[in-house]
Design an enzyme around this catalytic site. Structure first.
Site, PDB file in Angstrom:
ATOM      1  N   GLY A 156      62.156 -18.949 -72.182  1.00  0.00           N
ATOM      2  CA  GLY A 156      62.691 -20.248 -72.590  1.00  0.00           C
ATOM      3  C   GLY A 156      62.306 -21.330 -71.598  1.00  0.00           C
ATOM      4  N   SER A 157      63.188 -22.309 -71.439  1.00  0.00           N
ATOM      5  CA  SER A 157      62.863 -23.468 -70.594  1.00  0.00           C
ATOM      6  C   SER A 157      63.074 -23.154 -69.117  1.00  0.00           C
ATOM      7  CB  SER A 157      63.759 -24.640 -70.989  1.00  0.00           C
ATOM      8  OG  SER A 157      65.102 -24.320 -70.710  1.00  0.00           O
ATOM      9  N   GLU A 184      60.004 -15.855 -68.382  1.00  0.00           N
ATOM     10  CA  GLU A 184      58.747 -16.417 -68.918  1.00  0.00           C
ATOM     11  C   GLU A 184      59.093 -17.828 -69.388  1.00  0.00           C
ATOM     12  OE1 GLU A 184      56.542 -18.059 -70.990  1.00  0.00           O
ATOM     13  OE2 GLU A 184      56.479 -16.514 -72.567  1.00  0.00           O
ATOM     14  N   LYS A 188      70.162 -11.545 -77.569  1.00  0.00           N
ATOM     15  CA  LYS A 188      70.738 -12.834 -77.968  1.00  0.00           C
ATOM     16  C   LYS A 188      69.579 -13.692 -78.441  1.00  0.00           C
ATOM     17  CE  LYS A 188      71.573 -16.753 -77.177  1.00  0.00           C
ATOM     18  NZ  LYS A 188      71.098 -17.870 -78.035  1.00  0.00           N
ATOM     19  N   THR A 220      66.910 -23.590 -68.116  1.00  0.00           N
ATOM     20  CA  THR A 220      67.777 -22.479 -68.513  1.00  0.00           C
ATOM     21  C   THR A 220      67.387 -21.215 -67.756  1.00  0.00           C
ATOM     22  OG1 THR A 220      68.065 -23.500 -70.686  1.00  0.00           O
ATOM     23  CG2 THR A 220      68.707 -21.206 -70.487  1.00  0.00           C
ATOM     24  N   GLY A 221      66.085 -21.018 -67.557  1.00  0.00           N
ATOM     25  CA  GLY A 221      65.630 -19.847 -66.790  1.00  0.00           C
ATOM     26  C   GLY A 221      66.218 -19.836 -65.389  1.00  0.00           C
TER      27      GLY A 221
HETATM   28  O1  TXE Z   1      65.194 -23.960 -74.525  1.00  0.00           O
HETATM   29  P1  TXE Z   1      66.306 -23.054 -73.867  1.00  0.00           P
HETATM   30  P2  TXE Z   1      65.288 -25.033 -75.730  1.00  0.00           P
HETATM   31  C1  TXE Z   1      60.805 -25.041 -73.410  1.00  0.00           C
HETATM   32  C2  TXE Z   1      60.061 -26.114 -74.177  1.00  0.00           C
HETATM   33  C3  TXE Z   1      61.146 -26.775 -74.973  1.00  0.00           C
HETATM   34  C4  TXE Z   1      62.303 -26.696 -74.015  1.00  0.00           C
HETATM   35  C5  TXE Z   1      63.677 -26.787 -74.621  1.00  0.00           C
HETATM   36  O2  TXE Z   1      59.483 -27.006 -73.262  1.00  0.00           O
HETATM   37  O3  TXE Z   1      60.830 -28.105 -75.289  1.00  0.00           O
HETATM   38  O4  TXE Z   1      62.160 -25.440 -73.393  1.00  0.00           O
HETATM   39  O5  TXE Z   1      63.877 -25.766 -75.607  1.00  0.00           O
HETATM   40  C6  TXE Z   1      69.240 -19.678 -74.668  1.00  0.00           C
HETATM   41  N1  TXE Z   1      72.492 -19.234 -70.724  1.00  0.00           N
HETATM   42  N2  TXE Z   1      60.686 -23.736 -74.053  1.00  0.00           N
HETATM   43  O6  TXE Z   1      66.377 -26.003 -75.462  1.00  0.00           O
HETATM   44  O7  TXE Z   1      67.565 -23.796 -73.653  1.00  0.00           O
HETATM   45  C7  TXE Z   1      69.079 -20.330 -76.034  1.00  0.00           C
HETATM   46  O8  TXE Z   1      70.197 -20.056 -76.837  1.00  0.00           O
HETATM   47  C8  TXE Z   1      71.802 -18.294 -71.374  1.00  0.00           C
HETATM   48  C9  TXE Z   1      59.567 -22.942 -73.653  1.00  0.00           C
HETATM   49  O9  TXE Z   1      65.373 -24.295 -77.002  1.00  0.00           O
HETATM   50  O10 TXE Z   1      65.684 -22.451 -72.653  1.00  0.00           O
HETATM   51  C10 TXE Z   1      67.787 -19.686 -76.514  1.00  0.00           C
HETATM   52  O11 TXE Z   1      68.085 -18.382 -77.005  1.00  0.00           O
HETATM   53  N3  TXE Z   1      70.978 -18.554 -72.397  1.00  0.00           N
HETATM   54  C11 TXE Z   1      59.754 -21.516 -74.052  1.00  0.00           C
HETATM   55  C12 TXE Z   1      66.961 -19.563 -75.218  1.00  0.00           C
HETATM   56  O12 TXE Z   1      67.911 -19.634 -74.155  1.00  0.00           O
HETATM   57  C13 TXE Z   1      70.834 -19.838 -72.772  1.00  0.00           C
HETATM   58  C14 TXE Z   1      60.313 -21.289 -75.409  1.00  0.00           C
HETATM   59  C15 TXE Z   1      65.929 -20.683 -75.022  1.00  0.00           C
HETATM   60  O13 TXE Z   1      66.594 -21.920 -74.971  1.00  0.00           O
HETATM   61  C16 TXE Z   1      71.526 -20.886 -72.115  1.00  0.00           C
HETATM   62  C17 TXE Z   1      61.401 -22.192 -75.717  1.00  0.00           C
HETATM   63  C18 TXE Z   1      72.385 -20.536 -71.053  1.00  0.00           C
HETATM   64  N4  TXE Z   1      73.078 -21.449 -70.354  1.00  0.00           N
HETATM   65  C19 TXE Z   1      61.537 -23.388 -75.069  1.00  0.00           C
HETATM   66  N5  TXE Z   1      71.170 -22.057 -72.682  1.00  0.00           N
HETATM   67  C20 TXE Z   1      58.576 -20.635 -73.760  1.00  0.00           C
HETATM   68  N6  TXE Z   1      58.487 -20.125 -72.530  1.00  0.00           N
HETATM   69  O14 TXE Z   1      57.773 -20.344 -74.615  1.00  0.00           O
HETATM   70  C21 TXE Z   1      70.293 -21.774 -73.666  1.00  0.00           C
HETATM   71  N7  TXE Z   1      70.090 -20.426 -73.733  1.00  0.00           N
END
Ligand code: TXE
Length: 483
Positions: free
Chosen positions: A233-234, A255, A180, A237-238
């Site tokens: 991701g964040s 991560e 995804k 959400t993690g």
């Molecule tokens: O992250 P999300 P966002 C951090 C960074 C950034 C903040 C927000 O600080 O400003 O997160 O970014 C999927 N169930 N990082 O809102 O929401 C989403 O579709 C399952 C750090 O983009 O975590 C995407 O594919 N999946 C990070 C992925 O999660 C869900 C890189 C990341 O989105 C979901 C990115 C749910 N309920 C952001 N909600 C790093 N570690 O490098 C969202 N997603």
């Protein structure tokens, strides 16, 4: 609406069981971060497509992939790496357009994707078990077996690299995958899956369902047919992903980014350090999990470091991805809002350096790369992940204080130490809480061989290198009694 010329597939579909299918809920708009213009549409996958993808992966796992010899899995991945290399320019152009990443940085990601396929292609048949000396009359050995169906939720900042390290390792270990990608950047995920088909990956072994996190992402993490989830991701959400995985009692790799420090001692070689101090903060417009957003400097060299970093900030060129300058736009209007909010929260700090934004497309998601100095370690800008081109410089007196500040956030992903003293290098490498510590460098070129991951709120589990392969397997102990 301007189409992306490099695309050789329909980006508004999902790839499930080897077929390009429309999503029941239709499509989502696709924007170019460099201009803000709508440039196409992607599939709005949801529970229906996720269910079909998990079913396809389950059938492919039991039907073919699980029984495909490791050497053949490796050959397919190696061929895939070759196809990626042949398409490097196209992949880089697509990524530059989709993510707003300056072309050279996007190209480096495409090359890294190929390198992951080479590495995991070569490693597939080297995933060994052990024999264990045991009681008389027994022979005991371990088997490393794939989990089964693995889910991969990928963010938008480094789609190609994160797909490479996660899907590459999972496939090499013999899993079938449901990917995804992020709603803000899914084109290279689809391109990669199409190349995988061309490389001979059997249908259903890799399925891609683009869509919103709350729809496709949540449906994937809750699906009872999954056996492992890998998420980048964040933190918020993690945590939700981990809870969903907990309900099905399956392992997760998380991560979740960081607040990674570079610690500069007064005996450091500043000329060597300076490019890393700034680049590690502004690469990919600061949207890097391992970005170095905190620069800790020993008091005697503090003014000098601030002055030299500020000069670099003043010279940074910001512009559209295709212009291939130092810094591109952020990914989205949402991310621009988040990062601008952080910059405003620095109003009480010393604004040491800032790039000038020239004549830029008015709809693009640009923020000025910004350097704050004289920052106290507990300031919000020194504690929270900004995920934009913003760095803070923090002074320290001695080694003990440097360690305390370096370890003084909730995160622990990456750190670096700049010092000539070998003994100090060894002490700091042990004392710093992080998944990777670099001595007199930062990132070591991002090698695919180097295990990567965090502690604390940076997550858990390791990606890259052989560690990732172990994470995508489950260990079986076989004890044979033969008398
Ligand atoms: O992250 P999300 P966002 C951090 C960074 C950034 C903040 C927000 O600080 O400003 O997160 O970014 C999927 N169930 N990082 O809102 O929401 C989403 O579709 C399952 C750090 O983009 O975590 C995407 O594919 N999946 C990070 C992925 O999660 C869900 C890189 C990341 O989105 C979901 C990115 C749910 N309920 C952001 N909600 C790093 N570690 O490098 C969202 N997603």
């Amino acid at each position: 609406m301007t189409a992306i010329p490099e695309l050789w597939f329909d980006p508004s579909r999902c790839l499930i069981a080897g077929e390009w299918v429309k999503a029941a809920a239709g499509t989502l708009p696709l924007y170019d971060p460099s201009t803000g213009a709508e440039i196409g549409a992607i599939a709005r996958g949801g529970a229906t497509e996720i269910d079909a993808a998990v079913t396809a992966a389950t059938e492919a796992f039991h039907g073919v992939w699980h029984r495909t010899p490791a050497v053949e899995r490796g050959r397919i991945l190696t061929r895939l790496g070759q196809l990626v290399l042949e398409r490097v320019e196209a992949l880089a152009m697509i990524e530059a357009r989709d993510v707003g990443k300056p072309y050279k940085q996007a190209r480096a990601d495409a090359v890294a994707l190929a390198r992951y396929m080479e590495f995991y292609g070569g490693a597939a048949d080297k995933l060994l078990g052990q024999t264990i000396p045991y009681m008389d009359g027994y022979t005991v050995y371990t088997l490393r077996e794939p989990h089964g169906v693995t889910g991969h939720i990928v963010p938008w900042n480094y789609p190609m690299q994160i797909i490479g390290r996660s899907v590459g390792a999972a496939l090499a270990a013999g899993n079938a995958c449901v990917l995804k990608p992020a709603e803000d950047a899914c084109l290279t995920a689809l391109a990669f899956a199409d190349l995988a088909k061309q490389a001979g990956l059997p249908d259903g072994v890799l399925n891609v369902v683009p869509g919103l996190g709350a729809e496709a992402g949540a449906a994937l993490t809750a699906h009872p047919g999954l056996h492992h989830i890998s998420f980048t991701g964040s933190v918020a959400t993690g945590a939700a992903v981990q809870i969903a995985a907990g309900a099905n009692v399956i392992p997760v790799t998380l991560e979740l980014g960081g607040k990674s420090p570079q610690v500069v001692f007064d005996d450091a070689d500043l000329d060597a350090a300076l490019p890393f101090l700034v680049n590690a903060g502004i690469q990919n417009a600061g949207q890097t999990c391992s970005a170095s957003s905190r620069i800790l400097v020993q008091r005697a060299r503090y003014d000098e470091v601030v002055e030299k970093m500020a000069a670099r900030y003043g010279a940074l060129r910001v512009g559209p991805a295709v212009d291939d300058l130092d810094v591109g736009p952020l990914i989205s209007a949402k991310q621009k809002g988040l990062v601008s909010g952080f910059i405003e929260q620095g109003h009480d700090l010393q604004l040491a350096g800032q790039a000038t934004l020239g004549d830029l497309p008015s709809g693009g998601y640009y923020v000025p790369p910004t350097l704050f100095a004289g920052v106290s370690p507990d300031h919000t800008l020194a504690q929270n992940e900004v995920f934009g081109p913003v760095q803070v410089v923090i002074p320290f007196e001695d080694e003990a204080e440097a360690i305390a500040i370096a370890n003084g956030t909730d995160y622990g992903l990456v750190a670096s130490v700049w010092t000539d003293s070998g003994a100090r290098q060894m002490r700091l490498a042990k004392a710093i809480r992080a998944g990777q510590v670099f001595l007199n460098n930062y990132g070591a070129g991002g090698g695919v061989e180097l295990p990567f991951g965090g502690i604390g709120k940076s997550g858990h589990g390791r990606e890259k290198g052989f560690e990732a392969l172990y994470g995508f397997t489950t260990l079986k102990t076989v004890a044979a009694f033969h008398g």
